[in-house]
Write a protein that holds these residues in place. Structure first.
Motif, PDB file in Angstrom:
ATOM      1  N   VAL A 141       0.841  -1.204   0.000  1.00 53.54           N
ATOM      2  CA  VAL A 141       0.000   0.000   0.000  1.00 53.54           C
ATOM      3  C   VAL A 141       0.873   1.250   0.000  1.00 53.54           C
ATOM      4  CG1 VAL A 141      -1.662   1.327   1.369  1.00 53.54           C
ATOM      5  CG2 VAL A 141      -2.001  -1.119   1.038  1.00 53.54           C
ATOM      6  N   LEU A 149       0.954   4.018  -2.997  1.00 51.84           N
ATOM      7  CA  LEU A 149       0.697   5.439  -2.756  1.00 51.84           C
ATOM      8  C   LEU A 149       1.876   6.302  -3.188  1.00 51.84           C
ATOM      9  CD1 LEU A 149      -1.101   5.308   0.699  1.00 51.84           C
ATOM     10  CD2 LEU A 149      -2.120   5.763  -1.542  1.00 51.84           C
ATOM     11  N   LEU A 192       1.764   6.538  -6.979  1.00 53.33           N
ATOM     12  CA  LEU A 192       0.721   7.457  -7.442  1.00 53.33           C
ATOM     13  C   LEU A 192       1.118   8.903  -7.176  1.00 53.33           C
ATOM     14  CD1 LEU A 192      -2.523   5.598  -6.350  1.00 53.33           C
ATOM     15  CD2 LEU A 192      -1.629   5.900  -8.660  1.00 53.33           C
ATOM     16  N   ALA A 193       1.741   9.174  -6.042  1.00 46.74           N
ATOM     17  CA  ALA A 193       2.161  10.536  -5.711  1.00 46.74           C
ATOM     18  C   ALA A 193       3.273  10.988  -6.661  1.00 46.74           C
ATOM     19  CB  ALA A 193       2.642  10.610  -4.268  1.00 46.74           C
TER      20      ALA A 193
END
Length: 55
Positions: free
Chosen positions: A43, A47, A50-51
């Motif tokens: 996870v 994240l 994606l950031a």
């Protein structure tokens, strides 16, 4: 790490079938801990990906 979680899961299942309760319990606990660590790292990595992609 997911590989080791699966290995400990298989060891726990085999030990449970053979009637070694203590070994099955320990291996199952280790597999569960490794799985949750893998899940958290997945996870966090998703994240971070994606950031980084949005910038």
């Amino acid at each position: 790490m997911l590989h080791w979680a699966l290995v400990f899961l298989v060891v726990a299942l085999i030990a449970a079938v053979l009637g070694f309760g203590g070994i099955a319990s320990a291996a199952g606990g280790i597999a569960q801990i490794l799985f949750f660590i893998f899940l958290v790292l997945f996870v966090v990595g998703a994240l971070m990906g994606l950031a980084g992609r949005s910038r």
